[in-house]
Design a protein around this motif. Structure first.
Motif, PDB file in Angstrom:
ATOM      1  N   PRO A   1       6.603  -5.996 -33.799  1.00 17.94           N
ATOM      2  CA  PRO A   1       7.979  -6.129 -33.293  1.00 17.94           C
ATOM      3  C   PRO A   1       8.123  -5.852 -31.802  1.00 17.94           C
ATOM      4  N   GLU A   2       7.468  -4.793 -31.323  1.00 25.20           N
ATOM      5  CA  GLU A   2       7.601  -4.467 -29.899  1.00 25.20           C
ATOM      6  C   GLU A   2       6.919  -5.525 -29.018  1.00 25.20           C
ATOM      7  N   GLN A   3       5.883  -6.179 -29.561  1.00 29.83           N
ATOM      8  CA  GLN A   3       5.233  -7.258 -28.806  1.00 29.83           C
ATOM      9  C   GLN A   3       6.154  -8.478 -28.710  1.00 29.83           C
ATOM     10  N   VAL A   4       6.922  -8.735 -29.786  1.00 28.15           N
ATOM     11  CA  VAL A   4       7.873  -9.838 -29.756  1.00 28.15           C
ATOM     12  C   VAL A   4       8.902  -9.594 -28.659  1.00 28.15           C
ATOM     13  N   THR A   5       9.461  -8.385 -28.635  1.00 30.05           N
ATOM     14  CA  THR A   5      10.463  -8.055 -27.611  1.00 30.05           C
ATOM     15  C   THR A   5       9.885  -8.208 -26.208  1.00 30.05           C
ATOM     16  N   LYS A   6       8.696  -7.705 -26.009  1.00 31.96           N
ATOM     17  CA  LYS A   6       8.051  -7.778 -24.692  1.00 31.96           C
ATOM     18  C   LYS A   6       7.842  -9.229 -24.268  1.00 31.96           C
ATOM     19  N   LEU A   7       7.392 -10.069 -25.199  1.00 27.93           N
ATOM     20  CA  LEU A   7       7.127 -11.470 -24.870  1.00 27.93           C
ATOM     21  C   LEU A   7       8.427 -12.222 -24.591  1.00 27.93           C
ATOM     22  N   LEU A   8       9.475 -11.925 -25.362  1.00 28.70           N
ATOM     23  CA  LEU A   8      10.758 -12.585 -25.124  1.00 28.70           C
ATOM     24  C   LEU A   8      11.311 -12.213 -23.752  1.00 28.70           C
ATOM     25  N   ARG A   9      11.185 -10.954 -23.365  1.00 33.66           N
ATOM     26  CA  ARG A   9      11.646 -10.538 -22.034  1.00 33.66           C
ATOM     27  C   ARG A   9      10.857 -11.268 -20.943  1.00 33.66           C
ATOM     28  N   LYS A  10       9.551 -11.425 -21.189  1.00 31.85           N
ATOM     29  CA  LYS A  10       8.720 -12.120 -20.207  1.00 31.85           C
ATOM     30  C   LYS A  10       9.150 -13.583 -20.067  1.00 31.85           C
ATOM     31  N   ARG A  11       9.393 -14.252 -21.200  1.00 33.40           N
ATOM     32  CA  ARG A  11       9.813 -15.650 -21.149  1.00 33.40           C
ATOM     33  C   ARG A  11      11.174 -15.778 -20.457  1.00 33.40           C
ATOM     34  N   GLN A  12      12.047 -14.817 -20.746  1.00 29.50           N
ATOM     35  CA  GLN A  12      13.366 -14.823 -20.099  1.00 29.50           C
ATOM     36  C   GLN A  12      13.222 -14.683 -18.592  1.00 29.50           C
ATOM     37  N   ALA A  13      12.376 -13.745 -18.156  1.00 29.50           N
ATOM     38  CA  ALA A  13      12.185 -13.524 -16.723  1.00 29.50           C
ATOM     39  C   ALA A  13      11.599 -14.767 -16.058  1.00 29.50           C
ATOM     40  N   GLU A  14      10.679 -15.435 -16.754  1.00 29.44           N
ATOM     41  CA  GLU A  14      10.068 -16.644 -16.189  1.00 29.44           C
ATOM     42  C   GLU A  14      11.108 -17.755 -16.038  1.00 29.44           C
ATOM     43  N   GLN A  15      11.983 -17.900 -17.022  1.00 30.57           N
ATOM     44  CA  GLN A  15      13.029 -18.910 -16.932  1.00 30.57           C
ATOM     45  C   GLN A  15      13.952 -18.643 -15.754  1.00 30.57           C
ATOM     46  N   LEU A  16      14.382 -17.381 -15.621  1.00 31.60           N
ATOM     47  CA  LEU A  16      15.283 -17.035 -14.524  1.00 31.60           C
ATOM     48  C   LEU A  16      14.604 -17.267 -13.175  1.00 31.60           C
ATOM     49  N   SER A  17      13.309 -16.911 -13.087  1.00 35.89           N
ATOM     50  CA  SER A  17      12.569 -17.094 -11.841  1.00 35.89           C
ATOM     51  C   SER A  17      12.461 -18.573 -11.480  1.00 35.89           C
TER      52      SER A  17
ATOM     53  N   ILE B   1      26.062 -15.969 -14.616  1.00 33.20           N
ATOM     54  CA  ILE B   1      25.343 -16.402 -15.809  1.00 33.20           C
ATOM     55  C   ILE B   1      24.071 -15.574 -15.987  1.00 33.20           C
ATOM     56  N   ALA B   2      23.342 -15.378 -14.915  1.00 35.46           N
ATOM     57  CA  ALA B   2      22.116 -14.573 -14.974  1.00 35.46           C
ATOM     58  C   ALA B   2      22.429 -13.129 -15.358  1.00 35.46           C
ATOM     59  N   LYS B   3      23.530 -12.598 -14.830  1.00 37.83           N
ATOM     60  CA  LYS B   3      23.890 -11.202 -15.096  1.00 37.83           C
ATOM     61  C   LYS B   3      24.250 -10.990 -16.560  1.00 37.83           C
ATOM     62  N   ILE B   4      25.075 -11.881 -17.128  1.00 35.81           N
ATOM     63  CA  ILE B   4      25.472 -11.681 -18.521  1.00 35.81           C
ATOM     64  C   ILE B   4      24.284 -11.877 -19.459  1.00 35.81           C
ATOM     65  N   ARG B   5      23.361 -12.750 -19.093  1.00 32.92           N
ATOM     66  CA  ARG B   5      22.148 -12.893 -19.903  1.00 32.92           C
ATOM     67  C   ARG B   5      21.275 -11.642 -19.774  1.00 32.92           C
ATOM     68  N   ASP B   6      21.302 -11.040 -18.603  1.00 33.17           N
ATOM     69  CA  ASP B   6      20.574  -9.796 -18.406  1.00 33.17           C
ATOM     70  C   ASP B   6      21.165  -8.689 -19.277  1.00 33.17           C
ATOM     71  N   TRP B   7      22.496  -8.638 -19.356  1.00 32.81           N
ATOM     72  CA  TRP B   7      23.146  -7.660 -20.250  1.00 32.81           C
ATOM     73  C   TRP B   7      22.670  -7.854 -21.685  1.00 32.81           C
ATOM     74  N   ALA B   8      22.663  -9.111 -22.125  1.00 35.10           N
ATOM     75  CA  ALA B   8      22.277  -9.403 -23.507  1.00 35.10           C
ATOM     76  C   ALA B   8      20.838  -8.998 -23.772  1.00 35.10           C
ATOM     77  N   THR B   9      19.963  -9.232 -22.789  1.00 33.59           N
ATOM     78  CA  THR B   9      18.557  -8.864 -22.949  1.00 33.59           C
ATOM     79  C   THR B   9      18.395  -7.356 -23.060  1.00 33.59           C
ATOM     80  N   LYS B  10      19.067  -6.613 -22.179  1.00 34.15           N
ATOM     81  CA  LYS B  10      18.922  -5.154 -22.175  1.00 34.15           C
ATOM     82  C   LYS B  10      19.572  -4.501 -23.374  1.00 34.15           C
ATOM     83  N   ARG B  11      20.464  -5.249 -24.059  1.00 27.88           N
ATOM     84  CA  ARG B  11      21.113  -4.716 -25.251  1.00 27.88           C
ATOM     85  C   ARG B  11      20.078  -4.395 -26.328  1.00 27.88           C
ATOM     86  N   GLY B  12      18.978  -5.148 -26.293  1.00 29.18           N
ATOM     87  CA  GLY B  12      17.955  -4.923 -27.307  1.00 29.18           C
ATOM     88  C   GLY B  12      16.935  -3.877 -26.910  1.00 29.18           C
ATOM     89  N   VAL B  13      17.066  -3.264 -25.728  1.00 19.46           N
ATOM     90  CA  VAL B  13      16.080  -2.291 -25.266  1.00 19.46           C
ATOM     91  C   VAL B  13      16.214  -0.996 -26.056  1.00 19.46           C
TER      92      VAL B  13
END
Length: 583
Positions: free
Chosen positions: A482-498, A571-583
């Motif tokens: 589970p923690e690897q899934v979260t880590k990978l999703l955050r990475k994919r999110q960061a790559e998309q934003l970048s 848009i980036a900020k609210i998506r960031d909120w949603a991502t950190k909600r799962g931290v």
């Protein structure tokens, strides 16, 4: 917990008790109650192993001569046979073919498995059977005993004399206020009575123990266009704030086999299944359809997408149980079913699902998702594709919420504006209520990857089906902790934003290329408003409060006057909120 059994493990094996099962057993036979209580309600999340716990308890009660017979009451015919097969593995002989017309079963059996409907048809017969032998009655998914006052009365009449009663549920809540027989209710400080379980094992603890799979929800939005009976054409976008009627119509258009939305989602789900099969070779997918007509159409789509036939399970098919059993033991890729695989049916290899039904009660949703969480080994992850509809997004975000059955309130008081539980679980060959009152013809329905929901967080952003960005999420390995899934999703999110920032610095991105500035800003406002609507549903904050906080954090004028750059920041900020909600 004390190590009562040396072989006990959190995620267990078929031959040993899981930790929660042993703990519940110890609670049942606690000191001073060596023969156990007469009534016991065990609530455990779907996939945790309620059947194994119940049969172990039954075997123990038989060995202690507390009981001499067992009656299992199930919601469906298929589950009777499933119970009988499981019981046989622990030396308990259950007759799953018992009919009221028989009166009694053969001496070869220790008991019978019947449906709630069978009991309701002749409660006096079952009362007589219960009185004649010291009987343990197991109520599988006990909330069905409250499907109607007549059913509840029948269950009470039939099993009031039972020596022992064990109630089981994975979803012990109802959208109506009919009391469930033999379930205890306690009045809270607010004067409202709520059901009280003797033992509870929720999805959160089960996930932490590795007893169930984590679920990745992949939400798909899209543009829908339909024609009303009056001939008017209406366009709406799933994933954006809409009225209830608009949402119902757009949702129905998305599920319409005549449109492209469902085909594109099934195609994406099959790509996900291919990835999962890299680590789980026999992994299978399930499409949960609204009605028979849609189920057959979806099966044709699957054949055209995969080149392989799908198993179709319909409620009126006398061979349904045989088909489910054959599919369970095969390596076939896809099954399409109308509801009857929504509760209790055990197909552990199901790992990918498409929620292609307009049934939206929290109970039905929880039962449906329960088909995908049964774990066989550590690291398995389930993936469920669903429409980007606020009701479903809310259910997905609240997977770990434990509910009790609440009495003393109006039926709609809890905000559940969908069908009642009985309607949600009724097998039908007709269209659902949602959208029926406003007949229309689907003109166009296209899908767009919206976002991923996982562990309370949201990841990703709207992209076209088949894009590299969608593939980033479809290609997540099927074997991850589970923690690897979260880590990978955050990475994919960061790559998309970048990547989007880079495109923003060098020129327009693919989605905005060819659009005028006005069209681009309009699209960004739509995307922002959709995200604000989703955040409102998650947090309960008013839309205006969310917009004001985004403006305060990111700067710039109100959304109506904001530039494209301002809108992208928000848009980036609210998506960031949603991502950190799962931290």
């Amino acid at each position: 917990m004390p190590p009562a059994l040396p072989e006990r493990a959190a995620w267990g094996t078929a031959s040993s008790l899981r930790a929660w099962q042993q703990q519940a057993l110890e609670l049942y036979f606690r000191p001073g109650m060596d023969s156990g209580p007469r009534d016991f309600l065990a609530v455990a999340t779907p996939g945790a192993g309620k059947t194994a716990f119940a049969l172990r308890l039954a075997r123990e009660l038989m060995d202690r001569r507390v009981i001499t017979a067992i009656t299992v009451v199930c919601p469906t015919e298929h589950l009777k046979r499933q119970w009988a097969e499981s019981a046989a593995r622990v030396g308990i002989k259950i007759d799953p073919e018992f009919k009221n017309s028989q009166g009694r079963t053969a001496k070869d059996f220790d008991g019978v498995a019947v449906t709630y409907a069978t009991v309701a048809a002749h409660p006096a017969l079952h009362r007589g059977r219960t009185e004649n032998r010291k009987t343990l009655v197991v109520f599988d998914e006990v909330h069905h005993a409250g499907d109607g006052l007549s059913w509840g009365d029948a269950v009470r009449e039939a099993f009031e004399p039972a020596a022992r009663r064990l109630a089981l549920s994975g979803t012990p809540f109802r959208t109506d206020i009919n009391p469930i027989p033999f379930v205890m209710y306690e009045e809270g400080p607010d004067g409202i009575r709520r059901s009280r379980a003797d033992y509870t094992y929720g999805y959160g603890p089960a996930l932490a123990d590795g007893v169930v799979r984590p679920v990745i929800f992949l939400a798909y939005a899209g543009e829908m266009r339909w024609r009303t009976r009056a001939g008017d054409e209406i366009t709406a976008t799933l994933g954006e704030p809409l009225t209830q009627d608009q949402t119902s119509q757009a949702w129905r258009a998305a599920l319409d086999p005549k449109g492209d939305w469902i085909r594109q989602v099934i195609t994406a789900a099959d790509r996900r299944l291919t990835e999962v099969r890299q680590g789980v070779p026999d992994a299978a997918g399930l499409v949960i359809a609204t009605d028979h007509e849609a189920a057959r159409a979806y099966a044709k789509m699957i054949r055209s997408v995969t080149g392989q036939a799908a198993t179709v399970v319909l409620s009126d098919d006398p061979a349904a149980s045989r088909k489910i059993k054959q599919f369970t033991g095969s390596e076939d890729r896809w099954m399409v079913a109308v509801r009857m695989v929504s509760e209790g049916v055990d197909i552990p290899r199901l790992a990918v699902g498409v929620y292609a039904t307009s049934t939206s009660t929290p109970l039905f949703f929880a039962q449906a998702i329960g088909r995908f969480v049964r774990v066989r080994r550590r690291g398995e992850t389930a993936s469920v594709f669903l429409p980007s509809v606020p009701t479903l997004m809310g259910h997905a975000a609240e997977m770990e919420t434990e509910r009790d059955h609440v009495l003393d309130r109006s039926v709609r008081e809890d905000g559940l504006d969908d069908d009642l539980l009985a309607e949600a679980n009724r097998e039908r060959d007709t269209k659902d209520v949602i959208g029926e009152e406003l007949p229309f013809e689907t003109v166009e329905a296209s899908a767009q990857f919206d976002r991923v929901l996982y562990d309370g967080g949201e990841f990703g952003m709207q992209v076209a089906p088949g894009s590299d960005e969608e593939e980033d999420f479809l290609g997540i390995p099927g074997l991850l902790e589970p923690e690897q899934v979260t880590k990978l999703l955050r990475k994919r999110q960061a790559e998309q934003l970048s990547n989007r920032r880079k495109r923003g610095a060098s020129g327009p991105d693919d989605a905005s290329e060819g659009r005028t500035v006005a069209e681009d800003i309009h699209a960004l406002r739509k995307e922002l408003n959709g995200l604000v609507g989703a955040w409102h549903h998650r947090t309960g904050q008013p839309h205006g409060v969310i917009h004001n906080e985004l403006r305060r954090t990111c700067g710039g004028p109100p959304a109506a006057q904001a530039s494209g750059e301002d809108l992208r920041k928000r848009i980036a900020k609210i998506r960031d909120w949603a991502t950190k909600r799962g931290v």
